[in-house]
Design an enzyme around this catalytic site. Sequence first.
Site, PDB file in Angstrom:
ATOM      1  N   GLU A   1      34.402  -0.256  53.332  1.00  0.00           N
ATOM      2  CA  GLU A   1      34.164  -1.699  53.474  1.00  0.00           C
ATOM      3  C   GLU A   1      34.814  -2.509  52.356  1.00  0.00           C
ATOM      4  OE1 GLU A   1      32.898  -3.051  56.179  1.00  0.00           O
ATOM      5  OE2 GLU A   1      32.825  -1.001  56.927  1.00  0.00           O
TER       6      GLU A   1
ATOM      7  N   GLU B   1      33.598  -1.484  46.744  1.00  0.00           N
ATOM      8  CA  GLU B   1      32.958  -1.437  48.056  1.00  0.00           C
ATOM      9  C   GLU B   1      32.727  -2.853  48.587  1.00  0.00           C
ATOM     10  OE1 GLU B   1      30.051   2.065  48.433  1.00  0.00           O
ATOM     11  OE2 GLU B   1      29.920   1.532  46.313  1.00  0.00           O
TER      12      GLU B   1
ATOM     13  N   ARG C   1      34.583  -7.173  48.386  1.00  0.00           N
ATOM     14  CA  ARG C   1      35.792  -7.932  48.682  1.00  0.00           C
ATOM     15  C   ARG C   1      36.424  -8.502  47.409  1.00  0.00           C
ATOM     16  NH1 ARG C   1      37.969 -10.819  52.971  1.00  0.00           N
ATOM     17  NH2 ARG C   1      39.176 -12.644  52.330  1.00  0.00           N
TER      18      ARG C   1
ATOM     19  N   GLY D   1      28.527  -2.580  47.785  1.00  0.00           N
ATOM     20  CA  GLY D   1      28.757  -2.805  49.203  1.00  0.00           C
ATOM     21  C   GLY D   1      28.420  -4.220  49.639  1.00  0.00           C
TER      22      GLY D   1
ATOM     23  N   SER E   1      31.229  -9.888  47.058  1.00  0.00           N
ATOM     24  CA  SER E   1      32.386 -10.727  47.314  1.00  0.00           C
ATOM     25  C   SER E   1      32.783 -11.510  46.069  1.00  0.00           C
ATOM     26  CB  SER E   1      32.079 -11.713  48.452  1.00  0.00           C
ATOM     27  OG  SER E   1      33.195 -12.518  48.755  1.00  0.00           O
TER      28      SER E   1
ATOM     29  N   ALA F   1      25.045  -4.907  45.563  1.00  0.00           N
ATOM     30  CA  ALA F   1      25.279  -5.016  47.004  1.00  0.00           C
ATOM     31  C   ALA F   1      24.993  -6.435  47.483  1.00  0.00           C
ATOM     32  CB  ALA F   1      24.406  -4.013  47.745  1.00  0.00           C
TER      33      ALA F   1
ATOM     34  N   SER G   1      21.803  -7.530  43.148  1.00  0.00           N
ATOM     35  CA  SER G   1      22.048  -7.464  44.580  1.00  0.00           C
ATOM     36  C   SER G   1      21.538  -8.720  45.292  1.00  0.00           C
ATOM     37  CB  SER G   1      21.365  -6.234  45.179  1.00  0.00           C
ATOM     38  OG  SER G   1      21.898  -5.054  44.648  1.00  0.00           O
TER      39      SER G   1
ATOM     40  N   GLY H   1      28.584 -24.369  40.571  1.00  0.00           N
ATOM     41  CA  GLY H   1      27.539 -25.384  40.439  1.00  0.00           C
ATOM     42  C   GLY H   1      26.124 -24.841  40.459  1.00  0.00           C
TER      43      GLY H   1
ATOM     44  N   ARG I   1      17.600 -13.229  40.238  1.00  0.00           N
ATOM     45  CA  ARG I   1      16.732 -14.226  40.838  1.00  0.00           C
ATOM     46  C   ARG I   1      15.276 -13.843  40.563  1.00  0.00           C
ATOM     47  NH1 ARG I   1      17.570 -18.085  44.465  1.00  0.00           N
ATOM     48  NH2 ARG I   1      19.575 -17.243  45.144  1.00  0.00           N
TER      49      ARG I   1
END
Length: 344
Positions: free
Chosen positions: A205, A221, A223, A238, A241, A264, A280, A287, A318
């Site tokens: 992926e 794994e 982008r 995985g 991005s 991930a 993850s 921003g 978070r």
Amino acid sequence: MTDLYSVGLGVGTQNSKGEWLEVFYPAPLLNPDAATGAAIIEALGAQAGNQTIALDSAQADTLATALSKAGNTEQAAVAAKLATSERPLVATILANDDAPTNVPEGFLKLHLISHRMVKPHGTNLNGLFGALKNVAWTNQGAIDLDELPERQLEARLNGELLDVACVDKFPKMTNYVVPAGVRIAHTARVRLGAYLGEGTTIMHEGFVNFNAGTAGPGMIEGRISAGVFVESGSDLGGGSSTMGTLSGGGNIIISVGKECLLGANAGTGIPLGDRCTIESGLYITAGTKVTLLDDKGADVEVVKARDLANKSDLLFRRNSNNGRIECLTNKSTVQLNEELHKNA
């Protein structure tokens, strides 16, 4: 004129109008020595500036002789091999690093990156999209979209299937360049113009766009979008991005430092320093409001994520109780399994 930026001797594909669709350069040159440059210019009667010269077999043979006399046996061998082909041949001469204006120039610059001769942002790719043609990449090579229906019918009448792998301006890298010391689980997910450093592993992926890549070693794994560079020892989990300059990143060059971890489905729209972690499922943009915590977990101040760009040793998370995004000192670093990245 003998002080050239780059030279590529290649074989390519043209449409029925004689327009170039793609070019394969087996051994592109970056900053060739003066003797090689002089031999190429004299043998081809090249003029000043960047230019693309269509070759016939006789010209390629003459070029091979000239390069041999100049002492460049590798390029002489390439030219001699090209001279035996009936396919369209080309010599692309870049006197300088101007923006590419046609397909051969664009493909030469993409080759330079994938051959690890220049890193992403190391060569001028302005206007590349306009210079390249959108074509069908098939099991019979590149085909002009206007000529595709006829070729499909011709294949069927011959009892064959013309398999169209994709319709794009960029082919997959491994049909042109396979860098040493890498693993790529799904080759269609790495475009020509990607830079993969030794020890890089791209899982099924994982995706690497053109003008982007990794220093290696690294586990990808997620982008890596256009314009993004990932330094050594980092892990993109995985579904993670990175925001590219083509899709909302503006003029900010997104990068990932050494020994970072994107968990991930995490992501970043700011450049990260070294040893940073984004947990993850958390996507940080410029921003995003982030609450800074001290070593005891107490609130310090609220800042925008762009204020933390390129800073090292940060952990973004978070808070599961109140939903706010917090940042504190990262007390652990990514340790890649060395055995996984010995890709000999």
